[in-house]
Design an enzyme around this catalytic site. Structure first.
Site, short mmCIF file in Angstrom:
data_model
loop_
_atom_site.label_atom_id
_atom_site.label_comp_id
_atom_site.label_asym_id
_atom_site.label_seq_id
_atom_site.Cartn_x
_atom_site.Cartn_y
_atom_site.Cartn_z
N PHE A 154 0.95 -1.01 -0.11
CA PHE A 154 -0.01 -0.01 0.18
C PHE A 154 0.90 1.26 0.09
O PHE A 154 1.92 1.53 0.81
CB PHE A 154 -0.94 -0.12 1.31
CG PHE A 154 -1.69 1.08 1.06
CD1 PHE A 154 -2.98 1.18 0.68
CD2 PHE A 154 -1.65 2.38 2.15
CE1 PHE A 154 -3.97 2.29 0.56
CE2 PHE A 154 -2.35 3.52 1.96
CZ PHE A 154 -3.53 3.59 1.57
N GLY A 155 0.66 2.09 -0.98
CA GLY A 155 1.70 3.40 -1.19
C GLY A 155 0.45 4.66 -0.84
O GLY A 155 -0.65 4.57 -1.21
N GLU A 183 12.85 3.65 1.38
CA GLU A 183 12.30 4.22 2.33
C GLU A 183 13.13 4.21 3.67
O GLU A 183 12.52 4.09 4.84
CB GLU A 183 11.06 3.29 2.70
CG GLU A 183 10.11 3.29 1.35
CD GLU A 183 9.71 4.59 1.00
OE1 GLU A 183 9.41 5.41 1.92
OE2 GLU A 183 9.45 4.97 -0.19
#
Ligand code: SIN
Length: 189
Positions: A24-25, A99
Site C-alpha cells: 500500500f502506497g 524508504e
C-alpha cells in the site's frame, strides 16, 4: 539526524515465501513507482490518516535542512486512500533502501474499490523514529516545504504531485489539499 531502517526491515520476513505481495502506497510511492509491479489498484486502509509530519534528509531535504514528507498516523475511524501495488518479495530490497529514512514495514489490511480486501505491507514512519518532525499548522508546513529540496528534487514537487494524484483518484484529503493551497499562495505572491 536520521536512522537507517534497512536492517530492521530485513527482519520483517512475513511475506518472504509468498510469490506476490500487495504494497500500500500513500505518498511518493503513488506518483513515483520506480519499481516493477504486476498490478496497481486504488485502495484504502482504515484507522490511519496521512500527515506531512516526517522529515526527509535523503530525498526532499538534507541533513541540515530536512524536508517534510508523508507518513501515516493512527486515528480511529479515519480512512486513507492510496494506491496498492502487487509486487514480488524481491522488490523489498529496493523499497527498503528507498524508504530507509525512518520507515518500517507494517502488515495491513487494504480494501479495494470493489469491496474485496487483501493483506499486505505499508511503510510507516512512526512517531519514535529519529527523523520524525511531528505536527505543525498547515501554513507552516507549506512554508517549510517551499523552502526545502534534496537529491530527489524540490520538496514542493512531492506535495504537488501527491495532491494531483489524489485528485485524479477522486480521494479527499483536507490536510494535503490545505497545504497545497498555502504552498501555491506562498510560491506565487
Ligand atoms: C509511501 O509512499 O507509501 C511511503 C512514503 C513515501 O515514500 O513518500
Amino acid at each position: 539526524m536520521s536512522l537507517n531502517t534497512v536492517d530492521l526491515n530485513k527482519q520483517m520476513t512475513r511475506f518472504d515465501q509468498h510469490s506476490e505481495v500487495w504494497l500500500f502506497g500513500y505518498g511518493s510511492l503513488i506518483f513515483r513507482p520506480d519499481f516493477p509491479f504486476l498490478a496497481r489498484r486504488p485502495a484504502r486502509i482504515h484507522g490511519w490518516t496521512r500527515r506531512f509530519w516526517q522529515g526527509s534528509h535523503d530525498h526532499r531535504g538534507t541533513d541540515t535542512h530536512p524536508g517534510r514528507v508523508a507518513t501515516l498516523i493512527r486515528q480511529p475511524g479515519a480512512e486513507c486512500t492510496g494506491m496498492a501495488f502487487l509486487i514480488t518479495p524481491e522488490v523489498f530490497a529496493h523499497l527498503d533502501f528507498r524508504e530507509k529514512n525512518g520507515y518500517l514495514r507494517f502488515c495491513t489490511e487494504m480494501r479495494f474499490d470493489d469491496g474485496s480486501c487483501a493483506e499486505g505491507l505499508v511503510y510507516i514512519a512512526t512517531e519514535d523514529n529519529a527523523a520524525f518532525l511531528g505536527p505543525a499548522p498547515e501554513p507552516d508546513i507549506a512554508r517549510h516545504i517551499a523552502s526545502a529540496a534534496g537529491p530527489s528534487g524540490p520538496n514542493s514537487e512531492y506535495l504537488l504531485r501527491l495532491a494531483e494524484a489524489l485528485r485524479e483518484m477522486g480521494a479527499q484529503d483536507e490536510h494535503v489539499f490545505e497545504i497545497e493551497r498555502h504552498l501555491i499562495k506562498a510560491t506565487y505572491i
